[in-house]
Design a protein around this motif. Structure first.
Motif, PDB file in Angstrom:
ATOM      1  N   HIS A 134      66.002  62.755  32.040  1.00 21.18           N
ATOM      2  CA  HIS A 134      65.898  62.356  30.705  1.00 21.18           C
ATOM      3  C   HIS A 134      64.988  63.297  29.888  1.00 21.18           C
ATOM      4  N   TYR A 149      58.443  57.476  35.246  1.00 18.64           N
ATOM      5  CA  TYR A 149      59.470  56.597  34.965  1.00 18.64           C
ATOM      6  C   TYR A 149      59.467  55.314  35.817  1.00 18.64           C
ATOM      7  N   TRP A 178      61.163  52.046  36.724  1.00 22.33           N
ATOM      8  CA  TRP A 178      62.611  51.590  36.806  1.00 22.33           C
ATOM      9  C   TRP A 178      62.778  50.289  36.201  1.00 22.33           C
ATOM     10  N   GLY A 201      64.327  49.855  32.822  1.00 22.78           N
ATOM     11  CA  GLY A 201      65.655  50.346  32.503  1.00 22.78           C
ATOM     12  C   GLY A 201      66.570  49.422  33.135  1.00 22.78           C
ATOM     13  N   ARG A 253      69.866  45.390  27.148  1.00 24.52           N
ATOM     14  CA  ARG A 253      69.424  46.627  26.571  1.00 24.52           C
ATOM     15  C   ARG A 253      68.504  46.645  25.254  1.00 24.52           C
ATOM     16  N   ARG A 287      65.078  46.038  26.376  1.00 24.45           N
ATOM     17  CA  ARG A 287      64.057  46.904  27.287  1.00 24.45           C
ATOM     18  C   ARG A 287      63.093  47.702  26.742  1.00 24.45           C
ATOM     19  N   GLU A 293      61.609  57.234  24.779  1.00 28.86           N
ATOM     20  CA  GLU A 293      62.716  56.701  25.453  1.00 28.86           C
ATOM     21  C   GLU A 293      62.797  55.256  25.246  1.00 28.86           C
ATOM     22  N   ASN A 338      64.973  53.426  26.964  1.00 24.02           N
ATOM     23  CA  ASN A 338      65.468  53.121  28.231  1.00 24.02           C
ATOM     24  C   ASN A 338      67.023  52.399  28.276  1.00 24.02           C
ATOM     25  N   SER A 339      67.857  52.805  27.406  1.00 23.17           N
ATOM     26  CA  SER A 339      69.158  52.138  27.375  1.00 23.17           C
ATOM     27  C   SER A 339      69.843  52.884  28.402  1.00 23.17           C
ATOM     28  N   GLY A 364      69.938  53.370  32.204  1.00 22.09           N
ATOM     29  CA  GLY A 364      68.769  52.755  33.355  1.00 22.09           C
ATOM     30  C   GLY A 364      69.574  52.659  34.589  1.00 22.09           C
TER      31      GLY A 364
END
Ligand code: AHR
Length: 514
Positions: free
Chosen positions: A46, A96, A98, A101, A105, A108, A121, A123-124, A126
């Motif tokens: 990312h 990160y 998780w 993510g 979406r 998030r 970010e 997180n779309s 993941g």
């Protein structure tokens, strides 16, 4: 007249000597190690436009996509041959979380990507999106867990979410998010650069932490994790020694990483990707060749603690790192890619092949739009870089048996400094074909090489390919014809079990032999 005769005599002798000295002996009867296709692996973080805009455009994008993932990028990487993909970092991995993510979406949480441009970010992209990407690429996922700022429980639950087929809160969550079956992820990084961005730890401290995190990352069903401990940067031999001594090799980890980037000057001024002098080109190539010494020395340490060769050396970040392209975000690490970069890739790949008894995986940084990328994108447009063509060419070595070579090479000299002009590696695939890759690093002079296929009485030349260009700083760019690509090559003469090959200056050649 006399002098001219003498001069021309000396000249001919020196030409004869220089062509006679380049020799590759391919030991066709000594191959015993496989070149894992995972040596030809990739890395996606990312960072800048690698994930967002590079791989991921979202389902509503006008750019052609399947489940949000760009079709053109997937097609190109499949054409090139992508055996695995490392994600989500890099430095990003150790910040990160998780669970941010997964799920719908639009629900998030966001975070700040503190390492790379300080951008938000969302997180779309993941876990599910990454696993779908690997599915479309037909590539093995290599996931790097968060040891620096995450908890043991978090890492443990991520593995359970991905791999368990039992009834549990994590598998219920996965199913609620639309995935019934476990994915069975095998390659698992236990932190990234924990000597630096991953927590500024000492080797001794990290070795203990890694053992603890590793204890709780479990094997589910018949899936066996291949855990990759964070290894050294460059020539930090103390880090390697400590991990091999204290880290419980073979049990707490099956692989240990090495990170080495080619940097022409230094970290504060790396140099331009496209505008460079011959002196800088020379410097780039000699710094790339340093990988040989690094691999040899780290492997020597590993051999002392692991004589049975149970632990793989995983070069999970390598490649050339230039200054960013003028006018682009310095935190996005976007750089162009020239024939010089292709030479860097070829030399490194030859070295990984050479040490394939220990080097079981490598991941060039990074696949799209970041550092030494295979692909550059600009809105709906896509460019295949010179490095892309090297990876595509070297597909011939995937999972083939490495044939040891003996090389005698003339030098490429500049201002009293010298490096070998030739880099090479050879392999034999299951169908009996022998592939020989040879590069001429000299940007000014063609080289003539004799290649003996020792162990065979005769050889047939089937076909050849070449990557070269008029200028060593040639590159492919948006909206124009490709300047660097692979073309057919046949400047080869066969005589019994030997070949004579004329390699143009600054070129990379693949020969297929039978
Ligand atoms: O590839 C870019 C960065 O380089 C990675 O995030 C980090 O691991 C390394 O320092």
């Amino acid at each position: 007249m006399e002098l001219k005769k003498l001069f021309s005599g000396v000249f001919i002798l020196s030409v004869l000597f220089s062509s006679a000295q380049n020799k590759i002996v391919v030991n066709t009867d000594l191959g015993k190690e496989k070149i894992s296709r995972h040596i030809y692996g990739h890395f996606s973080e990312h960072l800048g436009r690698c994930i967002y805009g590079g791989f991921w455009v979202g389902e509503d994008s006008e750019i052609s996509n399947s489940q949000g993932i760009r079709n053109d990028v997937v097609d190109a990487l499949r054409e090139m041959g992508i055996p695995n993909l490392r994600w989500p970092g890099g430095c990003f991995a150790d910040e990160y979380h998780w669970m941010d993510g997964i799920g719908p979406r639009d629900q998030r949480p966001t975070m700040i990507n503190t390492h790379w441009g300080g951008v938000t970010e969302d997180n779309s992209f993941g876990t599910h999106e990454f696993m779908e990407l690997c599915n479309q690429l037909d590539a093995e996922p290599v996931i790097c867990g968060n040891l620096g700022s995450g908890t043991v429980q978090e890492m443990s639950q991520w593995v359970e979410y991905l791999n368990s087929d039992n009834i549990s809160p994590m598998t219920d969550l996965r199913k609620a998010n639309g995935r019934e079956e476990p994915w069975g992820v095998k390659y698992w990084g236990v932190g990234n650069e924990n000597w630096g961005c991953g927590g500024s730890m000492t080797a001794e401290y990290y070795a203990n932490e890694m053992r603890r995190y590793s204890t709780y990352t479990k094997n589910y069903s018949d899936n066996r994790l291949y855990k990759i401990a964070c290894g050294p940067s460059d020539s930090d031999y103390h880090w390697m020694e400590t991990l091999m001594k204290n880290g419980n090799p073979g049990r707490s980890f099956q692989g240990i990483s090495l990170h080495y980037y080619t940097i022409t000057h230094n970290w504060s001024k790396k140099g331009s990707a496209t505008q460079f002098t011959e002196d800088e080109y020379f410097q780039t190539m000699s710094k790339t060749l340093f990988m040989d010494e690094l691999l040899r020395n780290h492997i020597n340490i590993m051999d002392r603690y692991d004589p049975q060769n149970r632990v793989g050396l995983i070069v999970d970040e390598w490649g050339i790192w230039h200054d960013v392209e003028p006018g682009t975000n310095p935190g996005f690490l976007y750089q162009q890619n020239t024939l010089r970069d292709a030479m860097v890739a070829a030399v490194n790949l030859d070295l990984f092949n050479k040490y394939c008894h220990r080097v079981k995986m490598a991941n060039i940084a990074q696949t799209v739009n970041v550092l030494q990328a295979m692909i550059l994108t600009q809105e709906a447009e896509l460019v295949k870089t010179p490095t892309f063509y090297v990876f595509k060419m070297y597909k011939a070595h995937h999972d083939a048996t490495m044939l040891p070579t003996d090389l005698v090479s003339e030098n490429y000299e500049l201002d009293g400094k010298s490096i070998p002009a030739i880099s090479t590696s050879a392999s034999k695939s299951d169908d009996g074909k022998i592939h020989l890759t040879i590069s001429n690093l000299n940007p000014n002079k063609a080289v003539n090489i004799s290649c003996e296929l020792r162990g065979l009485s005769k050889v047939a030349f089937e076909k050849g390919e070449i990557i070269t260009a008029e200028k060593v700083n040639a590159y492919n760019d948006f909206g124009k014809a490709e300047e660097v690509t692979a073309k057919s090559f046949s400047d080869v003469t066969v005589n019994g079990n030997s070949l004579t090959v004329n390699l143009p200056s600054k070129s990379i050649v693949l020969l297929e032999l039978n």
